[in-house]
Design a protein around this motif. Sequence first.
Motif, PDB file in Angstrom:
ATOM      1  N   ILE A 187       0.852  -1.187   0.000  1.00  0.00           N
ATOM      2  CA  ILE A 187       0.000   0.000   0.000  1.00  0.00           C
ATOM      3  C   ILE A 187       0.889   1.239   0.000  1.00  0.00           C
ATOM      4  N   SER A 188       0.491   2.241  -0.768  1.00  0.00           N
ATOM      5  CA  SER A 188       1.275   3.464  -0.858  1.00  0.00           C
ATOM      6  C   SER A 188       1.218   4.225   0.452  1.00  0.00           C
ATOM      7  N   ASP A 189       2.196   5.100   0.676  1.00  0.00           N
ATOM      8  CA  ASP A 189       2.257   5.765   1.974  1.00  0.00           C
ATOM      9  C   ASP A 189       1.254   6.894   2.118  1.00  0.00           C
ATOM     10  N   VAL A 190       0.492   7.189   1.068  1.00  0.00           N
ATOM     11  CA  VAL A 190      -0.647   8.092   1.221  1.00  0.00           C
ATOM     12  C   VAL A 190      -1.950   7.305   1.118  1.00  0.00           C
ATOM     13  N   ALA A 191      -1.828   5.956   1.090  1.00  0.00           N
ATOM     14  CA  ALA A 191      -2.967   5.039   1.138  1.00  0.00           C
ATOM     15  C   ALA A 191      -3.970   5.277   0.020  1.00  0.00           C
ATOM     16  N   ARG A 192      -3.461   5.543  -1.188  1.00  0.00           N
ATOM     17  CA  ARG A 192      -4.335   5.689  -2.347  1.00  0.00           C
ATOM     18  C   ARG A 192      -4.050   4.660  -3.434  1.00  0.00           C
ATOM     19  N   CYS A 193      -3.090   3.796  -3.176  1.00  0.00           N
ATOM     20  CA  CYS A 193      -2.760   2.751  -4.132  1.00  0.00           C
ATOM     21  C   CYS A 193      -2.519   1.456  -3.360  1.00  0.00           C
ATOM     22  N   LEU A 194      -3.203   0.372  -3.779  1.00  0.00           N
ATOM     23  CA  LEU A 194      -3.039  -0.940  -3.174  1.00  0.00           C
ATOM     24  C   LEU A 194      -2.721  -1.937  -4.281  1.00  0.00           C
ATOM     25  N   GLU A 195      -1.662  -2.710  -4.080  1.00  0.00           N
ATOM     26  CA  GLU A 195      -1.234  -3.692  -5.072  1.00  0.00           C
ATOM     27  C   GLU A 195      -1.100  -5.066  -4.422  1.00  0.00           C
ATOM     28  N   VAL A 196      -1.284  -6.110  -5.221  1.00  0.00           N
ATOM     29  CA  VAL A 196      -1.012  -7.476  -4.791  1.00  0.00           C
ATOM     30  C   VAL A 196      -0.044  -8.099  -5.790  1.00  0.00           C
ATOM     31  N   TRP A 197       1.095  -8.570  -5.286  1.00  0.00           N
ATOM     32  CA  TRP A 197       2.136  -9.180  -6.108  1.00  0.00           C
ATOM     33  C   TRP A 197       2.217 -10.669  -5.821  1.00  0.00           C
ATOM     34  N   ARG A 207      -4.064  -4.209  -9.103  1.00  0.00           N
ATOM     35  CA  ARG A 207      -3.751  -2.904  -8.514  1.00  0.00           C
ATOM     36  C   ARG A 207      -5.014  -2.063  -8.425  1.00  0.00           C
ATOM     37  N   LEU A 208      -5.188  -1.383  -7.303  1.00  0.00           N
ATOM     38  CA  LEU A 208      -6.248  -0.384  -7.142  1.00  0.00           C
ATOM     39  C   LEU A 208      -5.574   0.961  -6.963  1.00  0.00           C
ATOM     40  N   THR A 256      -9.350  -9.291  -6.811  1.00  0.00           N
ATOM     41  CA  THR A 256      -9.832  -8.207  -7.686  1.00  0.00           C
ATOM     42  C   THR A 256      -9.659  -6.822  -7.085  1.00  0.00           C
ATOM     43  N   LEU A 257      -9.478  -6.762  -5.762  1.00  0.00           N
ATOM     44  CA  LEU A 257      -9.431  -5.510  -4.993  1.00  0.00           C
ATOM     45  C   LEU A 257     -10.739  -4.731  -5.075  1.00  0.00           C
ATOM     46  N   GLN A 258     -11.833  -5.435  -5.359  1.00  0.00           N
ATOM     47  CA  GLN A 258     -13.151  -4.845  -5.228  1.00  0.00           C
ATOM     48  C   GLN A 258     -13.496  -4.772  -3.751  1.00  0.00           C
ATOM     49  N   THR A 259     -14.083  -3.666  -3.340  1.00  0.00           N
ATOM     50  CA  THR A 259     -14.405  -3.510  -1.926  1.00  0.00           C
ATOM     51  C   THR A 259     -15.589  -4.386  -1.566  1.00  0.00           C
ATOM     52  N   ARG A 260     -15.462  -5.040  -0.408  1.00  0.00           N
ATOM     53  CA  ARG A 260     -16.532  -5.904   0.074  1.00  0.00           C
ATOM     54  C   ARG A 260     -17.169  -5.360   1.345  1.00  0.00           C
ATOM     55  N   PHE A 261     -16.458  -4.505   2.016  1.00  0.00           N
ATOM     56  CA  PHE A 261     -16.977  -3.920   3.256  1.00  0.00           C
ATOM     57  C   PHE A 261     -16.186  -2.675   3.578  1.00  0.00           C
ATOM     58  N   ARG A 262     -16.833  -1.685   4.143  1.00  0.00           N
ATOM     59  CA  ARG A 262     -16.148  -0.511   4.670  1.00  0.00           C
ATOM     60  C   ARG A 262     -16.858  -0.055   5.917  1.00  0.00           C
ATOM     61  N   ASP A 263     -16.145   0.635   6.776  1.00  0.00           N
ATOM     62  CA  ASP A 263     -16.747   1.015   8.042  1.00  0.00           C
ATOM     63  C   ASP A 263     -17.439   2.364   7.986  1.00  0.00           C
ATOM     64  N   GLN A 264     -17.516   2.988   6.814  1.00  0.00           N
ATOM     65  CA  GLN A 264     -18.361   4.167   6.650  1.00  0.00           C
ATOM     66  C   GLN A 264     -19.732   3.665   6.262  1.00  0.00           C
ATOM     67  N   THR A 265     -20.588   3.539   7.246  1.00  0.00           N
ATOM     68  CA  THR A 265     -21.890   2.929   7.048  1.00  0.00           C
ATOM     69  C   THR A 265     -22.991   3.966   7.143  1.00  0.00           C
ATOM     70  N   ILE A 266     -24.188   3.554   6.727  1.00  0.00           N
ATOM     71  CA  ILE A 266     -25.381   4.341   7.005  1.00  0.00           C
ATOM     72  C   ILE A 266     -25.920   3.869   8.352  1.00  0.00           C
ATOM     73  N   LYS A 267     -26.052   4.769   9.275  1.00  0.00           N
ATOM     74  CA  LYS A 267     -26.532   4.423  10.605  1.00  0.00           C
ATOM     75  C   LYS A 267     -27.794   5.220  10.923  1.00  0.00           C
ATOM     76  N   LEU A 268     -28.752   4.560  11.552  1.00  0.00           N
ATOM     77  CA  LEU A 268     -29.986   5.208  11.987  1.00  0.00           C
ATOM     78  C   LEU A 268     -29.971   5.314  13.503  1.00  0.00           C
ATOM     79  N   TRP A 269     -30.268   6.515  13.989  1.00  0.00           N
ATOM     80  CA  TRP A 269     -30.161   6.789  15.409  1.00  0.00           C
ATOM     81  C   TRP A 269     -31.502   7.292  15.961  1.00  0.00           C
TER      82      TRP A 269
END
Length: 340
Positions: A187-197, A207-208, A256-269
């Motif tokens: 992962i790049s040090d600004v966290a905008r590029c992810l690669e698998v070798w 690569r994403l 594939t580096l397709q996202t399967r989950f992220r912690d920015q969710t829709i929450k109802l309060w």
Amino acid sequence: MASSSTQPGAASKKSILEPVMILEGHEKSTRKPPERTYHNICSISYFSDGEQMVSGSEDQTVRRWDLQAGKEIEGVREVCEEGVHAVGVSRDGRWIVTAGGDDNECGELKIWEVRTGITRTFEGHSQSITCIDISADSTLLASGVRCGRCGTIRVWNLKTGKLLFETPTRWVGVVRFSQDSKKLAVISDVARCLEVWDVETHRLDTRLLWKFDWGMTTRAPVIWTAKDHTILAAFNFKDDDDIDEPKTIYEFDASTLQTRFRDQTIKLWAFESRQLLASFDVHAPDHLIFSPNSHQLAYTTRFDTKIYICDTPPHILATIQSAQEAQPNINAATNPRLPS
């Protein structure tokens, strides 16, 4: 769209971490340039038995700590020519790896045999080494260099010091072997590029690349999960030019580096009680609104031009109904009741 159960009020609780031990000994460093003072510990790593720890600092030392006694182990301190940016301990407890160097001269990569204290140097990096990782089987070492707007990763045989492969890539922030030691995530040090070798073929699998800009150096975590089928990584999906530390952890499909989950969710309060009623996994939500009767909610994402409309879960509607019935004096024009 499925909700996840949440204990009422759990999201609002906070705890304070009280240290049970404080390890002191690393010192401030006044290395070049003279106007800058280095004093931070850059990396720490546990031994697999949990009884010792190793740390590396800009004070040019690598220190081992006895966690039972709560103090530095005498006589095993390693002194480096430059600051130490990364340390690691092999899972078999045989090797300690230290990495650092001078940005303007050369990298410094050392392998320290724990039993004998003998130290070897791996030669090759021409710039300061920013990150390392040791494979789970204690046979491979990966090292990464950030150099200007590019970088380099190298994979070594840990026992012999033989360089297995080298490749240029984008700014390197973190390298992490898969559990089976066959893949390497970068992962790049600004966290905008992810690669698998692929470690065996020395080829880039996938690569994403979101956007690449000069920005703040980060040590974004990368973790292989689900038998190496997924990767958890802190990633920075941002469109503006103000690069900041990534604040969101994503789960990527490792192939594939397709996202399967992220912690920015829709929450109802529940507004009055501040209790979390439901949480939904939605990829990159952007705009969100309720329908006038609250029976539906609509949202858009940052990655397409669609509008998604969903039914509000029945238990959420019941909560809203109960809250409104408990406030009979509120003007119906400003807070209409849900239709029956």
